[in-house]
Design a protein around this motif. Sequence first.
Motif, PDB file in Angstrom:
ATOM      1  N   GLY A 233     -62.034  65.962   9.310  1.00  0.00           N
ATOM      2  CA  GLY A 233     -61.257  66.765   8.371  1.00  0.00           C
ATOM      3  C   GLY A 233     -60.680  65.906   7.268  1.00  0.00           C
ATOM      4  N   PHE A 234     -59.656  66.452   6.596  1.00  0.00           N
ATOM      5  CA  PHE A 234     -59.005  65.685   5.533  1.00  0.00           C
ATOM      6  C   PHE A 234     -57.543  66.100   5.416  1.00  0.00           C
ATOM      7  CE2 PHE A 234     -61.574  69.052   3.362  1.00  0.00           C
ATOM      8  CZ  PHE A 234     -60.547  69.860   2.882  1.00  0.00           C
ATOM      9  N   VAL A 235     -56.789  65.209   4.770  1.00  0.00           N
ATOM     10  CA  VAL A 235     -55.366  65.436   4.489  1.00  0.00           C
ATOM     11  C   VAL A 235     -55.221  65.527   2.982  1.00  0.00           C
ATOM     12  CG1 VAL A 235     -53.016  64.613   4.839  1.00  0.00           C
ATOM     13  CG2 VAL A 235     -54.806  64.014   6.497  1.00  0.00           C
ATOM     14  N   THR A 236     -54.509  66.549   2.499  1.00  0.00           N
ATOM     15  CA  THR A 236     -54.308  66.731   1.067  1.00  0.00           C
ATOM     16  C   THR A 236     -52.826  66.863   0.758  1.00  0.00           C
ATOM     17  OG1 THR A 236     -54.644  69.124   1.363  1.00  0.00           O
ATOM     18  CG2 THR A 236     -56.534  67.825   0.613  1.00  0.00           C
ATOM     19  N   ARG A 237     -52.505  66.556  -0.485  1.00  0.00           N
ATOM     20  CA  ARG A 237     -51.191  66.882  -1.042  1.00  0.00           C
ATOM     21  C   ARG A 237     -51.414  68.064  -1.961  1.00  0.00           C
ATOM     22  NH1 ARG A 237     -46.267  65.579   0.412  1.00  0.00           N
ATOM     23  NH2 ARG A 237     -46.771  63.359   0.489  1.00  0.00           N
ATOM     24  N   GLU A 238     -50.821  69.205  -1.633  1.00  0.00           N
ATOM     25  CA  GLU A 238     -51.045  70.416  -2.410  1.00  0.00           C
ATOM     26  C   GLU A 238     -50.130  70.465  -3.629  1.00  0.00           C
ATOM     27  OE1 GLU A 238     -53.630  72.583  -1.720  1.00  0.00           O
ATOM     28  OE2 GLU A 238     -54.089  70.910  -0.390  1.00  0.00           O
ATOM     29  N   SER A 239     -50.382  71.410  -4.511  1.00  0.00           N
ATOM     30  CA  SER A 239     -49.664  71.459  -5.783  1.00  0.00           C
ATOM     31  C   SER A 239     -48.174  71.733  -5.611  1.00  0.00           C
ATOM     32  CB  SER A 239     -50.279  72.524  -6.695  1.00  0.00           C
ATOM     33  OG  SER A 239     -50.193  73.812  -6.094  1.00  0.00           O
ATOM     34  N   ASP A 240     -47.779  72.298  -4.460  1.00  0.00           N
ATOM     35  CA  ASP A 240     -46.361  72.527  -4.214  1.00  0.00           C
ATOM     36  C   ASP A 240     -45.666  71.286  -3.661  1.00  0.00           C
ATOM     37  OD1 ASP A 240     -47.408  72.438  -1.670  1.00  0.00           O
ATOM     38  OD2 ASP A 240     -46.735  74.448  -1.067  1.00  0.00           O
ATOM     39  N   GLY A 241     -46.414  70.173  -3.578  1.00  0.00           N
ATOM     40  CA  GLY A 241     -45.839  68.925  -3.096  1.00  0.00           C
ATOM     41  C   GLY A 241     -45.931  68.727  -1.602  1.00  0.00           C
ATOM     42  N   GLU A 242     -46.405  69.752  -0.865  1.00  0.00           N
ATOM     43  CA  GLU A 242     -46.477  69.676   0.589  1.00  0.00           C
ATOM     44  C   GLU A 242     -47.831  69.132   1.043  1.00  0.00           C
ATOM     45  OE1 GLU A 242     -44.104  70.247   2.633  1.00  0.00           O
ATOM     46  OE2 GLU A 242     -42.658  71.543   1.614  1.00  0.00           O
ATOM     47  N   LEU A 243     -47.816  68.518   2.218  1.00  0.00           N
ATOM     48  CA  LEU A 243     -49.058  68.083   2.837  1.00  0.00           C
ATOM     49  C   LEU A 243     -49.801  69.271   3.440  1.00  0.00           C
ATOM     50  CD1 LEU A 243     -48.041  64.833   4.770  1.00  0.00           C
ATOM     51  CD2 LEU A 243     -49.379  64.984   2.675  1.00  0.00           C
ATOM     52  N   GLN A 244     -51.086  69.101   3.629  1.00  0.00           N
ATOM     53  CA  GLN A 244     -51.921  70.090   4.323  1.00  0.00           C
ATOM     54  C   GLN A 244     -53.028  69.330   5.042  1.00  0.00           C
ATOM     55  OE1 GLN A 244     -53.019  73.838   2.313  1.00  0.00           O
ATOM     56  NE2 GLN A 244     -55.161  73.250   2.609  1.00  0.00           N
ATOM     57  N   THR A 245     -53.365  69.784   6.241  1.00  0.00           N
ATOM     58  CA  THR A 245     -54.528  69.216   6.929  1.00  0.00           C
ATOM     59  C   THR A 245     -55.571  70.306   7.115  1.00  0.00           C
ATOM     60  OG1 THR A 245     -53.655  69.641   9.161  1.00  0.00           O
ATOM     61  CG2 THR A 245     -53.143  67.495   8.171  1.00  0.00           C
ATOM     62  N   THR A 246     -56.832  69.907   7.027  1.00  0.00           N
ATOM     63  CA  THR A 246     -57.957  70.815   7.244  1.00  0.00           C
ATOM     64  C   THR A 246     -58.924  70.117   8.190  1.00  0.00           C
ATOM     65  OG1 THR A 246     -57.710  71.646   4.973  1.00  0.00           O
ATOM     66  CG2 THR A 246     -59.765  72.168   6.128  1.00  0.00           C
ATOM     67  N   ALA A 247     -59.241  70.768   9.301  1.00  0.00           N
ATOM     68  CA  ALA A 247     -60.131  70.184  10.314  1.00  0.00           C
ATOM     69  C   ALA A 247     -61.302  71.127  10.544  1.00  0.00           C
ATOM     70  CB  ALA A 247     -59.373  69.948  11.618  1.00  0.00           C
ATOM     71  N   PHE A 248     -62.468  70.548  10.880  1.00  0.00           N
ATOM     72  CA  PHE A 248     -63.702  71.318  10.973  1.00  0.00           C
ATOM     73  C   PHE A 248     -64.351  71.156  12.338  1.00  0.00           C
ATOM     74  CE2 PHE A 248     -63.102  69.904   6.606  1.00  0.00           C
ATOM     75  CZ  PHE A 248     -63.125  71.109   5.910  1.00  0.00           C
ATOM     76  N   GLU A 249     -64.660  72.287  12.951  1.00  0.00           N
ATOM     77  CA  GLU A 249     -65.515  72.289  14.137  1.00  0.00           C
ATOM     78  C   GLU A 249     -66.948  72.435  13.643  1.00  0.00           C
ATOM     79  OE1 GLU A 249     -66.082  74.772  18.319  1.00  0.00           O
ATOM     80  OE2 GLU A 249     -64.494  75.334  16.917  1.00  0.00           O
ATOM     81  N   ILE A 250     -67.784  71.471  13.959  1.00  0.00           N
ATOM     82  CA  ILE A 250     -69.152  71.446  13.443  1.00  0.00           C
ATOM     83  C   ILE A 250     -70.128  71.688  14.581  1.00  0.00           C
ATOM     84  CG2 ILE A 250     -70.896  70.023  12.299  1.00  0.00           C
ATOM     85  CD1 ILE A 250     -68.579  68.634  10.849  1.00  0.00           C
ATOM     86  N   ASP A 251     -70.998  72.651  14.393  1.00  0.00           N
ATOM     87  CA  ASP A 251     -71.970  73.046  15.410  1.00  0.00           C
ATOM     88  C   ASP A 251     -73.361  72.960  14.802  1.00  0.00           C
ATOM     89  OD1 ASP A 251     -73.467  74.235  17.401  1.00  0.00           O
ATOM     90  OD2 ASP A 251     -72.083  75.889  17.737  1.00  0.00           O
ATOM     91  N   ASP A 252     -74.179  72.044  15.312  1.00  0.00           N
ATOM     92  CA  ASP A 252     -75.563  71.891  14.850  1.00  0.00           C
ATOM     93  C   ASP A 252     -75.631  71.663  13.336  1.00  0.00           C
ATOM     94  OD1 ASP A 252     -78.274  71.661  15.313  1.00  0.00           O
ATOM     95  OD2 ASP A 252     -78.673  73.814  15.178  1.00  0.00           O
TER      96      ASP A 252
END
Length: 299
Positions: free
Chosen positions: A241-260
């Motif tokens: 996944g990845f970690v971002t700093r969003e436009s409101d100044g807050e952090l966000q994480t996005t993680a991916f389950e990958i299948d085939d």
Amino acid sequence: MDAAAVFQPHRPMLLRVAYRMLGSVADAEDVVQECFIRWLDTDRAPVQRPEAFLRRIVTRLCLDQLKSARRRRETYVGPWLPDPVIEPDEPEDVTLPLMLALERLSPLERAAFLLHDVFGESYQAIAAVLERDAAACRQLAARARAHVREARPRFAVDRSKGLAIAEEFFAASRSGDIAALGALLASDVTVHSDGGGKRPAAIVPVIGRQQVLQLHKALAIIFAKHPSQLLETAVINGLPGFVTRESDGELQTTAFEIDDGRIAAIYVMRNPDKLRHLDTWRRASAGPGAHANLPPRMD
């Protein structure tokens, strides 16, 4: 050797036990601190295996904590996801989908499964922790195993390949390249976003490639006006996944389950209460020679 010197080497393991039981970094830290206080008050002379003794204390404290946690989650706004944790380089033993599967178990089933299947405790040792006989603990773990079997990944994803897919997703989603985004997604992909009622997020999962692409068409307009900053690609709760700093100044994480080779599920953490531990560490570690963008690791 004094009590603190014995305790400290076991702290990372105790945090892993507590976090996997509770899904909350702050609650795990509180439990481990309470364990330390109890350790100080214990007659330590008869304790032959401090690691097992401390794990027993932590597990019992977590079982008590889960009673109130379940009540809180009944009123939680939208999907509940565990706190994001940036994992070490080695393969993780408990992924985010598995943690969500554990949420559907009883506290005793969860404890028996984690202690036996993840931390390698014998059923005899688990019996002492759960105050059940060994046969009952074996049954608890077996029931748990049957429930969580489907949460195990069918295809192991190479770390570098998984992080490359995460980077491709970031580029496509932020630029509005819907064709490139669609090529990354499985037909039955789902999006789970946890805002906890504190930040905008879907209150039900978004299901299916077309629905997810429609969502990102709308998001692309927002990203064009209010771009987010990619801080790092990382393994988050065992998933790329990845970690971002969003436009409101807050952090966000996005993680991916990958299948085939395709993204089967997307887990987005937006709740600032569950991201605060990442930002606190980032600020504290930003000094001469420090990498200011890296969130904390739980190793």
